[in-house]
Structure formats: structure tokens, C-alpha cells
Design a protein around this motif. Structure first.
Motif, short mmCIF file in Angstrom:
data_model
loop_
_atom_site.label_atom_id
_atom_site.label_comp_id
_atom_site.label_asym_id
_atom_site.label_seq_id
_atom_site.Cartn_x
_atom_site.Cartn_y
_atom_site.Cartn_z
N UNK A 277 -14.94 8.77 26.71
CA UNK A 277 -13.95 8.36 27.85
C UNK A 277 -12.56 9.13 27.29
N UNK A 278 -12.26 8.98 26.06
CA UNK A 278 -11.10 9.72 25.43
C UNK A 278 -11.09 11.13 25.65
N UNK A 279 -12.19 11.78 25.36
CA UNK A 279 -12.13 13.22 25.73
C UNK A 279 -11.85 13.57 27.09
N UNK A 280 -12.72 12.67 28.00
CA UNK A 280 -12.46 13.00 29.41
C UNK A 280 -11.00 12.75 29.84
N UNK A 281 -10.44 11.79 29.51
CA UNK A 281 -8.99 11.68 29.89
C UNK A 281 -8.26 12.77 29.43
N UNK A 282 -8.22 13.43 28.11
CA UNK A 282 -7.66 14.27 27.62
C UNK A 282 -7.49 15.45 28.54
N UNK A 283 -8.93 15.62 28.83
CA UNK A 283 -9.28 16.94 29.73
C UNK A 283 -8.88 16.77 31.10
N UNK A 284 -9.02 15.67 31.68
CA UNK A 284 -8.55 15.29 33.08
C UNK A 284 -7.06 15.45 33.26
N UNK A 285 -6.06 15.26 32.02
CA UNK A 285 -4.97 15.31 32.32
C UNK A 285 -4.22 16.57 31.79
N UNK A 286 -5.02 17.50 31.21
CA UNK A 286 -4.37 18.53 30.67
C UNK A 286 -3.78 19.42 31.50
N UNK A 287 -2.71 19.95 30.76
CA UNK A 287 -1.91 21.16 31.39
C UNK A 287 -2.49 22.75 31.26
N UNK B 15 -5.64 26.09 28.15
CA UNK B 15 -5.16 24.83 28.47
C UNK B 15 -4.72 23.92 27.21
N UNK B 16 -3.80 23.06 27.49
CA UNK B 16 -3.12 22.13 26.47
C UNK B 16 -3.15 20.83 26.92
N UNK B 17 -3.30 20.00 25.83
CA UNK B 17 -3.04 18.64 26.04
C UNK B 17 -1.97 18.17 26.91
N UNK B 18 -2.02 17.28 27.94
CA UNK B 18 -0.91 16.80 28.74
C UNK B 18 -0.41 15.43 28.38
N UNK B 19 -0.53 14.54 29.40
CA UNK B 19 0.11 13.13 29.09
C UNK B 19 -0.71 12.36 27.80
N UNK B 20 -1.95 12.77 27.62
CA UNK B 20 -2.81 12.20 26.76
C UNK B 20 -3.13 13.20 25.54
N UNK B 21 -2.71 12.99 24.51
CA UNK B 21 -3.13 13.99 23.67
C UNK B 21 -3.98 13.34 22.37
#
Length: 489
Positions: free
Chosen positions: A295-305, A317-323
Motif C-alpha cells: 500500500x505504501x509503495x502504491x501510494x508513493x508511485x501514485x503521487x509521484x512527480x 519520476x521522483x517521490x511527490x507528496x509521499x516519500x
């Protein structure tokens, strides 16, 4: 029959009746002990007509006793596993208050939607950041809870091993007394009761099988065939792990030098509280932790920049709101990364409390100008927020070994994780209730076959009283006849 023979017969009858009476009193005293087996006096007669207690019999039903041991071990395993699942369920809490990770994810998506509807409102942006922080905190707390449950299971395993060794030492003492007493022909029935209770207590900790040999000597093996006692007690060893994270694998339990728990166990046990706690520590909690990490991995990928100026191949791509601890790089692959749920956090670049800029939630740019989705700084820009909502609700690949649908949306995966845990807990509760009930019925059947019936013992007491009276009357009659004979002489 001569008067002397009659007198000897009556006297022996009195002595035998006294022994039977004492045995009946012993049975009545042990009536409330579930491991006390009824004792009976085996009476024999000599060629001269006298009676004596040849031996003390002990009621037993080996088939029922064996089944009771199996039921005890199964019930203990299910109960221990259920206790562990109940500890894991603390990550869900009351479904009504959205305490679970799935609930926090839903709250974050709702806040993000409200911010997308009012992209210029800093209050809505602050609320979105707050819900994101709550989500990260839920993941961190859930990971801590899972590892805490593993540590508790590990401590329970250590306590079980200590108890097993203590029981084996006590068993050795009782077994030695039985072997020596049997060879000498003395009454060992109480020692047999003690040994039976020790084996029953042992079966709560670990599934066992037993073999009884010459002179009532008993050997004990695990339900997988490893020797626990063969003439002497064998050592059961375990090295406790005091602190856990997802990358730490618990130590195996060894019996007589053979691994009996853990993924690499060559002769793994199948029941007992030791097995239930090992199952929770090594498999169930591990699978649930893997779901949280995914879930954490999916969250980081879904909010990536992603790079908005150049070729994404040049600027990845880089980590966005969640890192996470490995940020700003993104988690690679589709295999769960251990401890990711414990590492996920809000990107400091978006948090004013950490020196960040709240508008980066709307505009992007947490990783520099190349990742800015709104270079014109338009206050009504909502493209980045709408894009986040789309990626959060898009289908993703997840680790197929996590136990939940590996190709679904992040929200459904999180909900599936809750469902997986609740289903496991419901099944464990059902199995524990069944095994406990089965144990109660088996123990009751064994008690009916081998235990003490007070009505029967009281009836026996009355019968012995009449026998004692009859023997006393014979002695009285012989005494009167001898007195008459002496007077005649």
C-alpha cells in the motif's frame, strides 16, 4: 472348615475391606481432579480361603486419552493464532471511525477532491496535507503494530519453550518413579496420574505423541516425530528476538537439535500454542506486513512527480507528496519492499511546518522547477490535483505473494487487505471455538470412562461396610464357639 481357618478368613477379609475402603476414600477425594483416574482394588484369594489385595488397578482408555491430547494441542494452536490476529486487528479498529489504512486513504482522496474543487483555497490545501499526514501515520502505526504482534508471539514462544523444558524435567522424575515402582510391584497409580497430567500440560504447548513400553516406561515425540523424551529429557532450545521489523526473521525452535518451527524447519510441528505463535510470527503477520508495504509503495508511485520540461527518460519520476527512506527515488519493481510502510512520510517540500510550500500539492515542483505542473502559478489550476485523483484510482500491479488481488486499484487493494485480515480472524475464531468445544467433549468422554463417579463410590462404601460387618460377625461367632469349646474342656 476349622475354626482357625474361619478366623483367618474373617481377619483377611477385614484387612482387605479396610484397604478397599481406603481406596474408595481416595477416589472420593480425587473426584474433582480432571486428571485423577479411578482406582480399583484387584482382590485375590489364597488356597486357604483368605483374601488379599493383589494389586491396584487404574481406569484408563488410551484411545480417548490420545484423542484428548490431540484436541488439547489443536485448541491451543488455534487460540494462540487467534490471539495474534486480534492484536493485528488493532490496525483496523472500528470500521465506523476510518481508523484503518483503507479508511485513511479514503479520507485523503476525499480531501484531495475537495482541494481540486477549490484549488486556490489554502484551507482546503491544509486539510489535504493533514489527511495525507494521517494516512502516513496510519501506515507507520500499522507497521509498528504488526511488528509488535510478532515480538509478542516471539515472547510467547520463549515462554512455551521454558515451560516445555520444565514439564519434561518433571516428566522424567515421574516416569522414573513409575518404572522403578512397576518393576518392584508397588502401587504406581498416583504417579501415573501425575504423568498423565504432565503430558496433557505438555500438549498445550506442543503437539505430542507417546509410546508406552515395558515397566510402563513412556517415550514422548513431537507430532512431527522429533524426540522429546527417550529415557531422558531432550533439550528444547530457542533464541528470542526482542525487537522486530519487516526485514528480521524470527529464530527457529530446536528440539533435540532439530528445527521444529520456522520456514526452514525440517520436521515442523503442527499443533500446540508454540505452533500457533510461530504461525502468526512467521507467516500471518509477515503477509499482512507485506500488504501494508505494498500500500505504501502504491501510494508513493501514485503521487509521484514526473518531469514536465524534458524527456522523462532524462529526468526520472521522483517521490511527490509521499516519500520514503530511499526518496526522492521511487521504489523499484513490483515486489514488496520490507519496512516501506514504516518509512513512508509526508514530503517535507510540501509541509510548511518543515519549511515546505503548501502550494506544491496543487502545482507540483517538490523536486524542482522541472517537475512544476503549473509554471504560470494560476490560482485556479487543478490539473495536478485531478491527475493525482486519477492515478490514485488507477489499476496498479502489486506483489502477487501478498495475499490480495495483485492487479487492482490502490483503494481496492487497501480494502482487500482489511477484508483479508478480517476473514482470517473470523476463520480463526471459528476454528478455535470448534476445537475448544471438541476438547471439552473429548475431556468429558474421558472423564466418564476413567473418572470417579461419586454415586458409585458411595454405593461401594456401603457395600464395604456390610462386608466389614459380616466379617466382624464371623469373628464374633468364632469367638463364641472357641469360648464354648474352652468351657467344655
Amino acid at each position: 472348615m476349622s475354626l482357625s481357618l474361619a478366623l483367618n478368613s474373617a481377619q483377611s477379609s477385614l484387612a482387605t475391606t479396610a484397604q478397599q475402603t481406603a481406596l474408595t476414600a481416595r477416589n472420593i477425594t480425587g473426584a474433582n481432579d480432571p486428571f485423577y483416574a479411578k482406582k480399583t482394588a484387584n482382590v485375590a484369594t489364597s488356597g486357604l480361603g483368605t483374601s488379599f489385595v493383589a494389586s491396584i488397578g487404574r481406569a484408563q482408555d488410551q484411545a480417548l486419552y490420545t484423542r484428548m491430547l490431540e484436541a488439547t494441542a489443536d485448541a491451543a494452536a488455534k487460540s494462540a493464532h487467534l490471539d495474534g490476529l486480534n492484536r493485528l486487528a488493532a490496525t483496523i479498529g472500528d470500521p465506523e471511525n476510518d481508523w484503518s489504512v483503507a479508511g485513511a486513504l479514503g479520507a485523503f482522496q476525499n480531501a484531495l477532491q475537495m482541494h481540486a474543487d477549490g484549488p486556490s483555497d489554502p484551507i482546503l490545501a491544509s486539510q489535504a496535507l493533514g489527511r495525507a499526514a494521517d494516512l502516513a501515520d496510519r501506515l507507520n502505526t500499522a507497521a509498528q503494530t504488526v511488528q509488535g504482534a510478532r515480538a509478542t508471539a516471539d515472547a510467547e514462544m520463549a515462554a512455551s519453550v521454558d515451560h516445555i523444558n520444565d514439564l519434561l524435567a518433571r516428566f522424567e522424575t515421574a516416569n522414573r518413579a513409575i518404572v522403578v515402582g512397576t518393576a518392584a510391584g508397588t502401587d504406581v497409580s498416583d504417579h501415573l496420574d501425575t504423568r498423565a497430567k504432565i503430558v496433557a500440560d505438555l500438549s498445550r504447548e506442543i503437539g505430542v505423541t507417546t509410546i508406552t513400553r515395558r515397566d510402563n516406561d513412556m517415550a514422548i515425540y513431537t507430532d512431527s516425530g522429533v524426540t522429546l523424551f527417550e529415557k531422558t529429557a531432550r533439550a528444547v532450545t530457542f533464541q528470542r528476538t526482542f525487537a522486530y521489523d519487516a526485514s528480521i526473521q524470527g529464530q527457529a525452535v530446536f528440539a533435540d537439535g532439530v528445527a521444529i518451527t520456522g520456514p526452514g524447519a525440517t520436521m515442523a510441528i503442527k499443533s500446540g500454542s508454540l505452533f500457533g505463535n510461530a504461525l502468526l510470527r512467521d507467516e500471518t503477520a509477515g503477509a499482512y506486513q507485506k500488504q501494508l508495504d505494498e500500500i505504501a509503495r502504491g501510494l508513493i508511485l501514485a503521487t509521484a512527480e514526473t518531469d514536465q520540461l524534458n524527456d522523462p527518460a532524462i529526468l526520472p519520476g521522483q517521490a511527490g507528496l509521499f516519500t520514503w527512506g530511499g526518496g526522492p527515488a521511487l521504489p523499484a519493481g513490483t515486489v514488496a519492499i520490507a519496512n516501506l510502510a514504516a518509512q513512508v512520510r509526508i514530503n517535507p517540500a510540501a509541509d510548511p511546518a518543515q519549511g515546505g510550500d503548501l502550494t506544491t500539492i496543487r502545482d507540483g515542483g517538490m523536486n524542482g522547477a522541472a517537475y512544476d505542473y503549473n509554471p504560470a502559478n494560476a490560482a485556479s489550476f487543478s490539473g495536478r490535483l485531478q491527475g493525482l485523483l486519477v492515478t490514485l484510482d488507477a489499476q496498479q500491479p502489486f506483489d502477487a505473494t501478498a495475499g490480495v488481488n495483485p492487479s487492482t486499484t490502490l483503494g481496492r487493494f487497501a480494502a482487500g487487505s482489511v477484508g483479508w485480515l478480517e476473514a482470517a480472524r473470523k476463520q480463526a475464531d471459528k476454528e478455535a471455538a470448534y476445537q475448544t468445544t471438541f476438547l471439552e467433549r473429548t475431556s468429558e468422554s474421558l472423564s466418564n470412562e476413567t473418572g470417579v463417579n461419586l454415586d458409585e463410590e458411595l454405593a461401594m462404601m456401603l457395600e464395604l461396610e456390610r462386608s466389614y460387618g459380616a466379617s466382624a460377625r464371623i469373628i464374633g461367632a468364632v469367638d463364641a464357639m472357641l469360648a464354648s469349646l474352652l468351657e467344655a474342656v
